[in-house]
Design a protein around this motif. Structure first.
Motif, PDB file in Angstrom:
ATOM      1  N   SER A  43       0.831  -1.207   0.000  1.00 57.07           N
ATOM      2  CA  SER A  43       0.000   0.000   0.000  1.00 57.07           C
ATOM      3  C   SER A  43       0.865   1.255   0.000  1.00 57.07           C
ATOM      4  O   SER A  43       0.574   2.236  -0.708  1.00 57.07           O
ATOM      5  N   GLU A  47       1.159   4.299  -2.832  1.00 58.52           N
ATOM      6  CA  GLU A  47       1.031   5.724  -2.557  1.00 58.52           C
ATOM      7  C   GLU A  47       2.236   6.499  -3.077  1.00 58.52           C
ATOM      8  O   GLU A  47       2.110   7.641  -3.544  1.00 58.52           O
ATOM      9  N   ARG A  48       3.425   5.910  -2.998  1.00 56.24           N
ATOM     10  CA  ARG A  48       4.606   6.576  -3.567  1.00 56.24           C
ATOM     11  C   ARG A  48       4.456   6.753  -5.074  1.00 56.24           C
ATOM     12  O   ARG A  48       4.826   7.794  -5.633  1.00 56.24           O
TER      13      ARG A  48
END
Length: 436
Positions: A43, A47-48
């Motif tokens: 996750s 997000e990165r």
């Protein structure tokens, strides 16, 4: 008749082993899918990548047109006037009224930026691709952690069964020793030593169960979610001991070449090196002329929404920062050095990959060899235990021989379990080393 029963039992064991292997594979796949949904590392990597995509969108937006609207007001005690000479007479002509409002709508576009905006957009795109590559590698790492943790659980469960089997054999031998003692055939010391062996085997069971619980916790962390109830179901010990490890013929050169093609770190380093080159180009472009164009519509008057005086306007501007004290050159040199650093890291990563592949292949080969030896050892230990028990029952063998034979049998079963699941772990490491 005995041969037919033996063959039938052997075939049933093989069938049960194949079914257990298929069930294991299905359960492992479900755990891998659960980890993909729940593991925080995956996750976080997503997000990165989302942040990198946002930076790319921002860099692309810098190249597009920008629209803006503005309003202004000026209040004064009187009108602004300017004296104008007319036929030798000074006349006061109003320039601005005491209350003046202005409004404008503008559209601006960078026409030429020395290539800096294009380079920054390309650098952002390369950074996004590198983030995706790192995210893919993160997922592979999580998959490997789940596989290893799963095989650790299965190995711990199997060793728990070995400990329980050893405890059962210890209790059977104690019952035999007590029977012989009651018949006056052996001394009380045989019973006492048998009791010690039973207590020791029970302690081994407790330790094995604790090891299983610890392994379950590690698997739970790797998956990032609660484990299915199926994980509690243990494969019969006879089925585990009869399972074969798949033969593997190592071809290091071919595996390393395949790893070079697949490893996401190599892709990421290559992309980041190219990104650094683009950043160097962007910094260099700041020393070139910057051309900006604008078109709009402006209005002025004494009302809040002025419409007395309005007209379209257009503007063209050129800005050239041809000397900045060396700041742009410093940024360019820094970006080029970063690009060269990443190329060196890329070469080092190739050496790391070669080492990881070779180590995984070596571990796999070693575990396969140990499994073959452990199986022979197990067969011999079983026969030795059978003979020792028979000799003790007939008072031609000692209690110590029987106890040692039981301990050797338990160790042999444990070695088979360890070697088999070491093969599975080594296979997982090889998959990970090759970037699959």
């Amino acid at each position: 008749m005995y041969i037919r029963r033996f063959i039938a039992a052997f075939m049933m064991t093989l069938a049960a082993s194949a079914a257990a292997s298929a069930a294991d594979d299905a359960l492992l796949e479900s755990l891998l899918s659960a980890a993909e949904r729940n593991n925080p590392q995956i996750s976080a990597a997503a997000e990165r990548t989302a942040a990198a995509e946002a930076r790319l969108a921002g860099a692309a937006a810098q190249m597009g047109p920008k629209a803006a609207a503005a309003m202004g007001a000026l209040w004064s005690g009187g009108d602004f006037e300017k004296e104008v000479g007319v036929m030798g007479t000074a006349l006061s002509v109003p320039v601005l009224e005491s209350h003046t409002y202005a409004a404008a709508v503008m559209l601006t576009q960078t026409i030429y930026s020395g290539g800096s905006l294009q380079a920054r957009r390309e650098a952002a795109r390369l950074a996004k691709d590198a983030s995706e590559a790192r995210g893919a590698r993160t997922k592979q790492g999580v998959d490997n952690a789940v596989r290893r943790a799963y095989y650790a659980v299965r190995a711990a469960q199997a060793k728990e069964l070995v400990a329980e089997e050893a405890a059962s054999l210890a209790k059977e031998h104690r019952a035999q020793a007590e029977k012989l003692f009651n018949a006056g055939v052996v001394a009380k010391s045989d019973v006492l030593r048998s009791n010690v062996a039973v207590a020791s085997s029970e302690l081994d069971v407790i330790r094995a169960r604790n090891a299983t619980a610890v392994a379950m916790t590690a698997l739970r962390r790797a998956v990032g979610a609660d484990l299915p109830e199926e994980i509690e179901k243990k494969e019969p010990l006879s089925s585990i001991l009869s399972r074969e490890g798949r033969p593997y013929g190592a071809d290091t050169s071919a595996d390393v070449a395949a790893a070079y093609e697949s490893r996401e770190e190599l892709k990421a380093y290559s992309l980041l090196s190219r990104q650094a080159e683009k950043l160097a180009r962007a910094a260099k472009g700041l020393l070139l002329p910057q051309i900006l164009g604008a078109v709009g519509y402006a209005a002025a008057g004494d009302s809040f929404f002025p419409d007395d005086y309005s007209e379209p306007v257009a503007a063209l501007g050129v800005y050239w920062n041809f000397y900045d004290g060396g700041a742009a050159k410093a940024k360019t040199d820094e970006a080029k050095a970063n690009a060269r650093e990443l190329l060196f890291l890329l070469d080092d990563m190739k050496n790391v990959i070669r080492m990881e592949v070779a180590q995984a292949e070596s571990s796999l080969s070693s575990a396969g060899s140990r499994l073959e030896v452990a199986r022979r050892q197990l067969a011999e230990s079983r026969e030795d235990y059978r003979i020792a028990q028979r000799r003790y029952a007939e008072s031609v063998g000692t209690n110590l021989d029987a106890l040692d034979a039981r301990l050797a049998l338990a160790n042999s079963m444990s070695e088979v379990v360890t070697a088999f699941y070491d093969i599975k772990s080594a296979e997982a490491d090889l998959i990970y080393a090759m970037g699959r």
